[in-house]
Design an enzyme around this catalytic site. Structure first.
Site, PDB file in Angstrom:
ATOM      1  N   GLU A 246     -27.156  22.780  39.228  1.00 15.65           N
ATOM      2  CA  GLU A 246     -25.999  23.534  39.704  1.00 15.65           C
ATOM      3  C   GLU A 246     -26.168  25.022  39.394  1.00 15.65           C
ATOM      4  O   GLU A 246     -26.941  25.412  38.509  1.00 15.65           O
ATOM      5  CB  GLU A 246     -24.714  23.042  39.029  1.00 15.65           C
ATOM      6  CG  GLU A 246     -24.352  21.598  39.297  1.00 15.65           C
ATOM      7  CD  GLU A 246     -23.860  21.347  40.720  1.00 15.65           C
ATOM      8  OE1 GLU A 246     -23.579  22.349  41.431  1.00 15.65           O
ATOM      9  OE2 GLU A 246     -23.765  20.165  41.106  1.00 15.65           O
TER      10      GLU A 246
ATOM     11  N   GLU B 147     -38.325  19.645  38.640  1.00 17.04           N
ATOM     12  CA  GLU B 147     -36.959  19.339  38.225  1.00 17.04           C
ATOM     13  C   GLU B 147     -35.890  19.788  39.223  1.00 17.04           C
ATOM     14  O   GLU B 147     -34.813  19.204  39.280  1.00 17.04           O
ATOM     15  CB  GLU B 147     -36.669  19.963  36.862  1.00 17.04           C
ATOM     16  CG  GLU B 147     -37.478  19.320  35.745  1.00 17.04           C
ATOM     17  CD  GLU B 147     -37.040  19.747  34.364  1.00 17.04           C
ATOM     18  OE1 GLU B 147     -37.334  19.018  33.402  1.00 17.04           O
ATOM     19  OE2 GLU B 147     -36.390  20.813  34.234  1.00 17.04           O
TER      20      GLU B 147
ATOM     21  N   GLY C 135     -37.295  23.226  32.666  1.00 21.24           N
ATOM     22  CA  GLY C 135     -38.484  23.476  31.858  1.00 21.24           C
ATOM     23  C   GLY C 135     -39.076  22.189  31.326  1.00 21.24           C
ATOM     24  O   GLY C 135     -38.576  21.092  31.591  1.00 21.24           O
TER      25      GLY C 135
ATOM     26  N   GLU D 177     -28.717  16.459  37.504  1.00 16.12           N
ATOM     27  CA  GLU D 177     -27.958  17.365  38.361  1.00 16.12           C
ATOM     28  C   GLU D 177     -28.589  18.750  38.286  1.00 16.12           C
ATOM     29  O   GLU D 177     -29.249  19.096  37.295  1.00 16.12           O
ATOM     30  CB  GLU D 177     -26.495  17.469  37.905  1.00 16.12           C
ATOM     31  CG  GLU D 177     -25.699  16.177  37.959  1.00 16.12           C
ATOM     32  CD  GLU D 177     -24.274  16.358  37.459  1.00 16.12           C
ATOM     33  OE1 GLU D 177     -23.654  17.398  37.808  1.00 16.12           O
ATOM     34  OE2 GLU D 177     -23.809  15.486  36.704  1.00 16.12           O
TER      35      GLU D 177
ATOM     36  N   GLU E  51     -42.828  22.915  36.466  1.00  9.12           N
ATOM     37  CA  GLU E  51     -41.604  22.266  36.003  1.00  9.12           C
ATOM     38  C   GLU E  51     -40.402  22.642  36.876  1.00  9.12           C
ATOM     39  O   GLU E  51     -39.527  21.809  37.143  1.00  9.12           O
ATOM     40  CB  GLU E  51     -41.324  22.639  34.547  1.00  9.12           C
ATOM     41  CG  GLU E  51     -42.269  21.993  33.543  1.00  9.12           C
ATOM     42  CD  GLU E  51     -41.963  20.511  33.330  1.00  9.12           C
ATOM     43  OE1 GLU E  51     -40.925  20.037  33.812  1.00  9.12           O
ATOM     44  OE2 GLU E  51     -42.776  19.839  32.673  1.00  9.12           O
TER      45      GLU E  51
END
Length: 260
Positions: A144, A92, A72, A142, A88
């Site tokens: 995940e 990201e 976000g 990262e 976003e």
């Protein structure tokens, strides 16, 4: 009084305004593990999180650096929160073109150390292949997938633990009160394969007990038995195959509501 006259008397300094406006995104998927060729898969609900990088995109120390968080960021003045959520998410995590829905607004003063920041929260539940190209970028170091059974034990940024708890409740409702489960099933499926999807969000005995659910599936108007078709992929004994059909439903699909 005209709008022009009213605006002349309006004093913006009388009102406290937020210090920022953000969008957060909770993306869920279901991961499947086939433990035995004659048993249904073991399924587990997961959520995608990013680890906030130590510095932001401009090289400055990042807020809540090193913590796991929902993807976000801040909404630009030229876009809506929904548009910001899609942007976003792509910036990201590299994930794009998935169906997002809004589910909540988070505006408690103190929820963000930078000031009074209001966030619009969005969610998605998608098959894992739609997240296969995920890659950390921008403010994320990262990205995940975490089981929802474990995610709240992480060191989470801001008030994201609360947002995630709320999002899990929304996903539970989505899987139990719509036909969203079909996104995680083959077109023709057994009762135990559907059961495995639903057990990612509930332990209700009406679903958890094999015999009860095997009977239940025969009464559901949105699921059709495929005449003459069985499989041994989830049992050594041939098991009936089913498929979803389009039927309008106005209440919980898999539960019988108590009256009175």
């Amino acid at each position: 009084m005209s709008n022009e006259q009213a605006m002349q008397q309006y004093d913006v300094k009388k009102y406290v305004t937020p210090d920022g406006y953000t969008a957060d995104i909770a993306v869920f998927t279901i991961l499947s593990t086939k433990a035995d060729m004659f048993k249904p898969p073991v399924m587990d609900l997961h959520i995608m999180l990013i680890k906030r990088s130590m510095t932001d995109s401009e090289g400055r120390p990042n807020i809540e650096a090193g913590k796991w968080a929902l993807p976000g960021g801040f909404v630009a003045h030229t876009e809506t929160a929904f548009q910001s959520a899609a942007r976003e998410l792509k910036e990201e995590t590299g994930v794009e073109n998935i169906h997002l829905e809004h589910f909540g607004v988070y505006d408690t003063p103190g929820r963000d150390p930078r000031g009074w920041i209001i966030s619009n929260a969005h969610y998605a539940i998608v098959p894992e292949y739609q997240l296969s190209g995920r890659q950390a970028n921008d403010d994320a170091s990262e990205v995940e997938l975490f089981s929802v059974k474990e995610v709240l034990n992480l060191d989470l940024a801001f008030d994201h633990a609360r947002i995630i708890e709320d999002a899990i409740a929304v996903i539970r409702q989505k899987l139990l009160e719509t036909t969203a489960a079909k996104a995680f099933l083959p077109e023709e499926f057994t009762y135990s394969e559907l059961q495995a999807v639903l057990l990612t969000v509930t332990d209700d005995s009406a679903i958890a007990l094999d015999a009860a659910f095997a009977r239940k599936i025969k009464t559901l108007p949105f699921i059709q038995e495929i005449s003459g078709k069985k499989t041994t992929r989830t049992s050594k004994k041939p098991t009936q195959l089913y498929r979803f059909v389009d039927v309008k439903v106005n209440h919980s699909l898999y539960h019988t509501r108590k009256q009175g």
